[in-house]
Design a protein around this motif. Structure first.
Motif, PDB file in Angstrom:
ATOM      1  N   PHE A  76       0.797  -1.174   0.221  1.00  0.00           N
ATOM      2  CA  PHE A  76      -0.034   0.064  -0.070  1.00  0.00           C
ATOM      3  C   PHE A  76       0.915   1.093  -0.140  1.00  0.00           C
ATOM      4  CE2 PHE A  76      -2.508   3.092   2.556  1.00  0.00           C
ATOM      5  CZ  PHE A  76      -3.467   3.479   1.542  1.00  0.00           C
ATOM      6  N   ASP A  77       0.746   2.138  -1.213  1.00  0.00           N
ATOM      7  CA  ASP A  77       1.635   3.279  -1.126  1.00  0.00           C
ATOM      8  C   ASP A  77       0.612   4.469  -0.732  1.00  0.00           C
ATOM      9  OD1 ASP A  77       3.922   2.110  -2.130  1.00  0.00           O
ATOM     10  OD2 ASP A  77       3.233   2.204  -4.226  1.00  0.00           O
ATOM     11  N   PHE A  78       1.346   5.323  -0.061  1.00  0.00           N
ATOM     12  CA  PHE A  78       0.563   6.580   0.215  1.00  0.00           C
ATOM     13  C   PHE A  78       1.072   7.838   0.568  1.00  0.00           C
ATOM     14  CE2 PHE A  78       1.535   4.088   3.963  1.00  0.00           C
ATOM     15  CZ  PHE A  78       1.940   5.179   4.945  1.00  0.00           C
ATOM     16  N   LEU A  79       0.654   8.980   0.555  1.00  0.00           N
ATOM     17  CA  LEU A  79       1.358  10.152   1.117  1.00  0.00           C
ATOM     18  C   LEU A  79       1.034  10.361   2.545  1.00  0.00           C
ATOM     19  CD1 LEU A  79       0.844  12.483  -2.208  1.00  0.00           C
ATOM     20  CD2 LEU A  79       2.762  11.219  -1.454  1.00  0.00           C
ATOM     21  N   THR A  80       2.024  10.810   3.063  1.00  0.00           N
ATOM     22  CA  THR A  80       1.760  11.275   4.495  1.00  0.00           C
ATOM     23  C   THR A  80       1.419  12.773   4.655  1.00  0.00           C
ATOM     24  OG1 THR A  80       4.053  12.048   5.040  1.00  0.00           O
ATOM     25  CG2 THR A  80       3.550   9.830   5.578  1.00  0.00           C
ATOM     26  N   VAL A  81       0.939  13.245   5.952  1.00  0.00           N
ATOM     27  CA  VAL A  81       0.809  14.671   6.154  1.00  0.00           C
ATOM     28  C   VAL A  81       1.843  15.485   5.481  1.00  0.00           C
ATOM     29  CG1 VAL A  81      -0.087  16.155   7.782  1.00  0.00           C
ATOM     30  CG2 VAL A  81      -0.671  13.958   8.190  1.00  0.00           C
ATOM     31  N   ASP A  82       2.802  15.124   5.736  1.00  0.00           N
ATOM     32  CA  ASP A  82       4.160  15.960   5.087  1.00  0.00           C
ATOM     33  C   ASP A  82       4.340  15.720   3.695  1.00  0.00           C
ATOM     34  OD1 ASP A  82       4.196  16.411   8.035  1.00  0.00           O
ATOM     35  OD2 ASP A  82       5.962  14.853   8.030  1.00  0.00           O
ATOM     36  N   ASN A  83       3.502  15.043   2.831  1.00  0.00           N
ATOM     37  CA  ASN A  83       3.573  15.050   1.446  1.00  0.00           C
ATOM     38  C   ASN A  83       4.896  14.001   1.318  1.00  0.00           C
ATOM     39  OD1 ASN A  83       1.601  15.713   0.303  1.00  0.00           O
ATOM     40  ND2 ASN A  83       2.191  17.850  -0.264  1.00  0.00           N
ATOM     41  N   CYS A  84       4.951  13.195   2.165  1.00  0.00           N
ATOM     42  CA  CYS A  84       6.134  12.245   2.074  1.00  0.00           C
ATOM     43  C   CYS A  84       5.599  10.773   1.380  1.00  0.00           C
ATOM     44  CB  CYS A  84       6.897  11.964   3.435  1.00  0.00           C
ATOM     45  SG  CYS A  84       8.321  10.892   3.372  1.00  0.00           S
ATOM     46  N   ARG A  85       6.150  10.346   0.576  1.00  0.00           N
ATOM     47  CA  ARG A  85       5.755   8.996  -0.158  1.00  0.00           C
ATOM     48  C   ARG A  85       6.144   7.877   0.811  1.00  0.00           C
ATOM     49  NH1 ARG A  85       2.780   7.586  -3.737  1.00  0.00           N
ATOM     50  NH2 ARG A  85       3.232   8.877  -5.574  1.00  0.00           N
ATOM     51  N   LYS A  86       5.233   7.210   1.300  1.00  0.00           N
ATOM     52  CA  LYS A  86       5.472   5.992   2.096  1.00  0.00           C
ATOM     53  C   LYS A  86       4.978   4.708   1.645  1.00  0.00           C
ATOM     54  CE  LYS A  86       7.168   7.741   5.966  1.00  0.00           C
ATOM     55  NZ  LYS A  86       8.267   7.318   6.857  1.00  0.00           N
ATOM     56  N   SER A  87       5.217   3.428   2.051  1.00  0.00           N
ATOM     57  CA  SER A  87       4.792   2.236   1.486  1.00  0.00           C
ATOM     58  C   SER A  87       4.671   1.184   2.766  1.00  0.00           C
ATOM     59  CB  SER A  87       5.680   1.673   0.605  1.00  0.00           C
ATOM     60  OG  SER A  87       5.263   0.385   0.127  1.00  0.00           O
ATOM     61  N   LYS A  88       3.554   0.490   2.914  1.00  0.00           N
ATOM     62  CA  LYS A  88       3.432  -0.301   3.893  1.00  0.00           C
ATOM     63  C   LYS A  88       2.599  -1.714   3.323  1.00  0.00           C
ATOM     64  CE  LYS A  88       4.487   2.535   7.433  1.00  0.00           C
ATOM     65  NZ  LYS A  88       5.652   2.165   8.231  1.00  0.00           N
ATOM     66  N   ILE A  89       3.261  -2.859   3.873  1.00  0.00           N
ATOM     67  CA  ILE A  89       2.869  -3.822   3.316  1.00  0.00           C
ATOM     68  C   ILE A  89       1.986  -4.611   4.209  1.00  0.00           C
ATOM     69  CG2 ILE A  89       3.721  -6.392   2.743  1.00  0.00           C
ATOM     70  CD1 ILE A  89       6.331  -5.316   1.900  1.00  0.00           C
ATOM     71  N   PHE A  90       0.865  -5.043   3.676  1.00  0.00           N
ATOM     72  CA  PHE A  90      -0.420  -5.654   4.554  1.00  0.00           C
ATOM     73  C   PHE A  90      -0.394  -7.244   4.255  1.00  0.00           C
ATOM     74  CE2 PHE A  90      -1.751  -1.374   4.746  1.00  0.00           C
ATOM     75  CZ  PHE A  90      -2.595  -1.430   5.817  1.00  0.00           C
ATOM     76  N   PHE A  91      -0.548  -7.835   5.438  1.00  0.00           N
ATOM     77  CA  PHE A  91      -0.762  -9.463   5.388  1.00  0.00           C
ATOM     78  C   PHE A  91      -2.231  -9.609   5.473  1.00  0.00           C
ATOM     79  CE2 PHE A  91      -1.636 -13.404   7.285  1.00  0.00           C
ATOM     80  CZ  PHE A  91      -0.639 -14.293   6.373  1.00  0.00           C
ATOM     81  N   ILE A  92      -2.906 -10.320   4.533  1.00  0.00           N
ATOM     82  CA  ILE A  92      -4.240 -10.469   4.605  1.00  0.00           C
ATOM     83  C   ILE A  92      -4.487 -12.182   4.490  1.00  0.00           C
ATOM     84  CG2 ILE A  92      -6.557 -10.331   3.449  1.00  0.00           C
ATOM     85  CD1 ILE A  92      -5.288  -7.728   2.200  1.00  0.00           C
ATOM     86  N   ALA A  93      -5.171 -12.733   5.816  1.00  0.00           N
ATOM     87  CA  ALA A  93      -5.714 -13.785   5.936  1.00  0.00           C
ATOM     88  C   ALA A  93      -6.982 -13.891   5.465  1.00  0.00           C
ATOM     89  CB  ALA A  93      -5.554 -14.125   7.229  1.00  0.00           C
ATOM     90  N   TRP A  94      -7.257 -14.301   4.237  1.00  0.00           N
ATOM     91  CA  TRP A  94      -8.526 -14.618   3.790  1.00  0.00           C
ATOM     92  C   TRP A  94      -9.144 -15.858   3.988  1.00  0.00           C
ATOM     93  CZ3 TRP A  94     -12.617 -12.183   2.192  1.00  0.00           C
ATOM     94  CH2 TRP A  94     -13.573 -12.938   1.113  1.00  0.00           C
ATOM     95  N   ALA A  95     -10.284 -15.926   4.751  1.00  0.00           N
ATOM     96  CA  ALA A  95     -11.088 -17.205   4.942  1.00  0.00           C
ATOM     97  C   ALA A  95     -12.314 -17.148   4.883  1.00  0.00           C
ATOM     98  CB  ALA A  95     -10.573 -17.756   6.303  1.00  0.00           C
TER      99      ALA A  95
END
Length: 143
Positions: A76-95
């Protein structure tokens, strides 16, 4: 034969392809998402589908089956409040509720081993229907 990494509790093995795909996602941004599947007969966790860098969250949700369990990673790519580009990896357990009980148990008991093997996951989401893993849920987790 592909090298596999054993996950302690369930005897499940993680293929080299899984680790390689994760590292490509984490460091090189080659994949937007990865869907993993457990092959019950061989006790191997394999890559089921990957999404290219141009694909989005809707593509990931469309790649998940309605009647079987899967694990998924989403970058997941997103911009912070400071307009800084960040990326976080999500683990999804789909059942999903329509999946077999044996599959739900197998995925539930293998989840922690997979998370430990894939170092660098930031957030976890467990979902039994699409509303539990909607895009708004993902956005809210990074705030």
């Amino acid at each position: 034969m592909a090298m596999a990494f054993k996950m302690a509790i369930t005897g499940m093995c993680l293929t080299e392809e899984c680790k390689k795909s994760f590292m490509e996602m984490k460091w090189n941004k080659v994949h937007r998402y990865i869907v993993f599947k457990i092959d019950e007969s061989s006790k191997l966790l394999t890559v089921d589908k990957v999404g290219g860098p141009a694909e989005g969250y809707d593509d990931l949700t469309a790649a998940l089956p309605h009647d079987d369990c899967r694990y998924a990673l989403f970058d997941f790519d997103f911009l912070t409040v400071d307009n800084c580009r960040k990326s976080k990896i999500f683990f999804i357990a789909w059942a999903p509720s329509g999946s077999r009980i044996r599959a739900k148990m197998l995925y539930a008991t293998s989840k922690d081993g997979l998370r430990r093997a894939l170092d660098g996951i930031h957030y976890e989401v467990q979902a039994t229907d699409p509303t539990e893993m909607g895009f708004d849920v993902i956005k809210d987790r990074v705030k």
